[in-house]
Motif scaffolding. Sequence first.
Motif, PDB file in Angstrom:
ATOM      1  N   VAL A   4      -0.176   7.930   9.151  1.00 26.82           N
ATOM      2  CA  VAL A   4       0.784   8.396   9.929  1.00 26.82           C
ATOM      3  C   VAL A   4       0.121   8.716  11.240  1.00 26.82           C
ATOM      4  O   VAL A   4       0.439   8.578  12.358  1.00 26.82           O
ATOM      5  N   THR A   5      -1.115   9.442  11.357  1.00 29.84           N
ATOM      6  CA  THR A   5      -1.961   9.881  12.401  1.00 29.84           C
ATOM      7  C   THR A   5      -2.528   8.516  13.200  1.00 29.84           C
ATOM      8  O   THR A   5      -2.094   8.518  14.387  1.00 29.84           O
ATOM      9  N   LEU A   6      -2.882   7.586  12.372  1.00 33.03           N
ATOM     10  CA  LEU A   6      -3.234   6.246  13.024  1.00 33.03           C
ATOM     11  C   LEU A   6      -2.046   5.541  13.764  1.00 33.03           C
ATOM     12  O   LEU A   6      -2.211   5.028  15.014  1.00 33.03           O
ATOM     13  N   LYS A   7      -0.932   5.540  13.020  1.00 32.10           N
ATOM     14  CA  LYS A   7       0.142   4.898  13.550  1.00 32.10           C
ATOM     15  C   LYS A   7       0.564   5.715  14.878  1.00 32.10           C
ATOM     16  O   LYS A   7       0.947   4.875  15.863  1.00 32.10           O
ATOM     17  N   TYR A   8       0.497   6.877  14.987  1.00 31.53           N
ATOM     18  CA  TYR A   8       1.013   7.546  16.131  1.00 31.53           C
ATOM     19  C   TYR A   8       0.063   7.369  17.231  1.00 31.53           C
ATOM     20  O   TYR A   8       0.582   7.021  18.359  1.00 31.53           O
ATOM     21  N   VAL A   9      -1.181   7.197  16.949  1.00 31.86           N
ATOM     22  CA  VAL A   9      -2.037   6.823  17.888  1.00 31.86           C
ATOM     23  C   VAL A   9      -2.006   5.686  18.812  1.00 31.86           C
ATOM     24  O   VAL A   9      -1.893   5.247  19.950  1.00 31.86           O
ATOM     25  N   MET A  10      -1.796   4.326  17.704  1.00 31.17           N
ATOM     26  CA  MET A  10      -1.605   3.171  18.150  1.00 31.17           C
ATOM     27  C   MET A  10      -0.244   2.882  18.698  1.00 31.17           C
ATOM     28  O   MET A  10      -0.043   2.188  19.688  1.00 31.17           O
ATOM     29  N   ASN A  11       1.049   3.690  18.383  1.00 34.72           N
ATOM     30  CA  ASN A  11       2.085   3.624  19.149  1.00 34.72           C
ATOM     31  C   ASN A  11       2.068   4.310  20.461  1.00 34.72           C
ATOM     32  O   ASN A  11       2.507   3.471  21.338  1.00 34.72           O
ATOM     33  N   GLN A  12       1.190   5.218  20.701  1.00 38.45           N
ATOM     34  CA  GLN A  12       1.144   5.848  22.016  1.00 38.45           C
ATOM     35  C   GLN A  12       0.385   4.828  22.929  1.00 38.45           C
ATOM     36  O   GLN A  12       0.699   4.457  24.041  1.00 38.45           O
ATOM     37  N   CYS A  59       4.030   0.787   6.027  1.00 41.12           N
ATOM     38  CA  CYS A  59       3.176   1.544   4.879  1.00 41.12           C
ATOM     39  C   CYS A  59       3.987   2.865   4.687  1.00 41.12           C
ATOM     40  O   CYS A  59       4.652   3.121   3.635  1.00 41.12           O
ATOM     41  N   GLY A  60       4.336   3.473   6.021  1.00 43.27           N
ATOM     42  CA  GLY A  60       5.085   4.707   5.859  1.00 43.27           C
ATOM     43  C   GLY A  60       6.562   4.352   5.271  1.00 43.27           C
ATOM     44  O   GLY A  60       7.008   5.374   4.669  1.00 43.27           O
ATOM     45  N   LEU A  61       7.145   3.483   5.816  1.00 42.25           N
ATOM     46  CA  LEU A  61       8.481   3.197   5.360  1.00 42.25           C
ATOM     47  C   LEU A  61       8.527   2.947   4.071  1.00 42.25           C
ATOM     48  O   LEU A  61       9.774   3.511   3.175  1.00 42.25           O
ATOM     49  N   SER A  62       7.613   2.257   3.114  1.00 37.01           N
ATOM     50  CA  SER A  62       7.641   1.892   1.872  1.00 37.01           C
ATOM     51  C   SER A  62       7.235   3.209   1.175  1.00 37.01           C
ATOM     52  O   SER A  62       7.801   3.494   0.096  1.00 37.01           O
ATOM     53  N   TYR A  63       6.479   4.176   1.685  1.00 35.07           N
ATOM     54  CA  TYR A  63       5.949   5.411   1.020  1.00 35.07           C
ATOM     55  C   TYR A  63       7.199   6.379   0.825  1.00 35.07           C
ATOM     56  O   TYR A  63       7.549   6.973  -0.241  1.00 35.07           O
ATOM     57  N   PHE A 111       0.845  -1.108   0.045  1.00 37.17           N
ATOM     58  CA  PHE A 111       0.036   0.100  -0.031  1.00 37.17           C
ATOM     59  C   PHE A 111       0.875   1.344  -0.001  1.00 37.17           C
ATOM     60  O   PHE A 111       0.511   2.451  -0.668  1.00 37.17           O
ATOM     61  N   GLY A 112       2.033   1.058   0.565  1.00 36.83           N
ATOM     62  CA  GLY A 112       3.051   2.367   0.666  1.00 36.83           C
ATOM     63  C   GLY A 112       3.361   2.972  -0.670  1.00 36.83           C
ATOM     64  O   GLY A 112       3.894   4.005  -0.569  1.00 36.83           O
ATOM     65  N   LEU A 113       3.395   1.623  -1.488  1.00 42.95           N
ATOM     66  CA  LEU A 113       3.942   2.091  -3.055  1.00 42.95           C
ATOM     67  C   LEU A 113       2.842   3.082  -3.755  1.00 42.95           C
ATOM     68  O   LEU A 113       3.421   3.549  -4.781  1.00 42.95           O
ATOM     69  N   VAL A 125      -3.747  10.537   1.953  1.00 44.37           N
ATOM     70  CA  VAL A 125      -4.059   9.315   2.668  1.00 44.37           C
ATOM     71  C   VAL A 125      -2.761   8.829   3.600  1.00 44.37           C
ATOM     72  O   VAL A 125      -3.188   8.322   4.651  1.00 44.37           O
ATOM     73  N   MET A 126      -1.864   9.143   3.231  1.00 46.09           N
ATOM     74  CA  MET A 126      -0.685   9.088   4.099  1.00 46.09           C
ATOM     75  C   MET A 126      -0.764   9.811   5.512  1.00 46.09           C
ATOM     76  O   MET A 126      -0.228   9.448   6.417  1.00 46.09           O
ATOM     77  N   VAL A 127      -1.381  10.865   5.235  1.00 50.32           N
ATOM     78  CA  VAL A 127      -1.427  11.893   6.410  1.00 50.32           C
ATOM     79  C   VAL A 127      -2.201  10.725   7.521  1.00 50.32           C
ATOM     80  O   VAL A 127      -2.023  10.964   8.673  1.00 50.32           O
ATOM     81  N   ILE A 128      -3.497  10.260   6.851  1.00 53.13           N
ATOM     82  CA  ILE A 128      -4.238   9.564   7.902  1.00 53.13           C
ATOM     83  C   ILE A 128      -3.444   8.260   8.474  1.00 53.13           C
ATOM     84  O   ILE A 128      -3.477   8.037   9.619  1.00 53.13           O
TER      85      ILE A 128
END
Length: 212
Positions: free
Chosen positions: A36-44, A165-169, A23-25, A31-34
Amino acid sequence: MTTQKGMSLPVKLLIGIAVGILFGLFLPEKVMVIVVTLKYVMNQLIMFCVPLIVIGFIAPSITKMGSNATRMLLVAIMAAYVSTVLATAMSMAAGYILVPHLPIASTMEGLKDLLVFSVLMGLAAVWTKAKTITVVLQEFQNIVLSVVQKIVIPILPLFIALTFCGLSYDGTITKQFPAFLLAIVIVMIGHYIWMAVLYGFAGAYSGRSAIE
């Protein structure tokens, strides 16, 4: 560990990695903004649960040892230390041989104080025969276990997918894909090898089947 549908957690994590990279490709920036936001929330959320897991599993486990807690804990710590040293040596050898110059940083530094607190809390509860605290710790362990089973484990594959996904993007994965793929293979094989070694010793010591 398996889910209710029978799919093991490692398999779900591997699927999450593959889906995230794919998906990151193709995902657009909006969409990547969303993502990154979801990843941040889950990480916290996951990082918030880590201290609870450390306290919830270590301290109550020590109280369940009863009057033999001190001696059993010393044996457990020595076994864990030897296991850690040997596993680290195996990992280091694999890293130097198969993945030259692979940078590995430890992020567990902040958990040392919490680990010591959990051990001392469990031992102190045993030494003072604090029945109330023992019951509270055991109930807290049940609560933490429920949090892990119903929150942490279900969101972990999605968190991994969003991370990759972020790393791939941003091109991190595609630029170093061979080394990344080799690292994943080494980690998976290394885990199963070391688990086989530990269960083999445990089976030989207890006289029971290591496979069971």
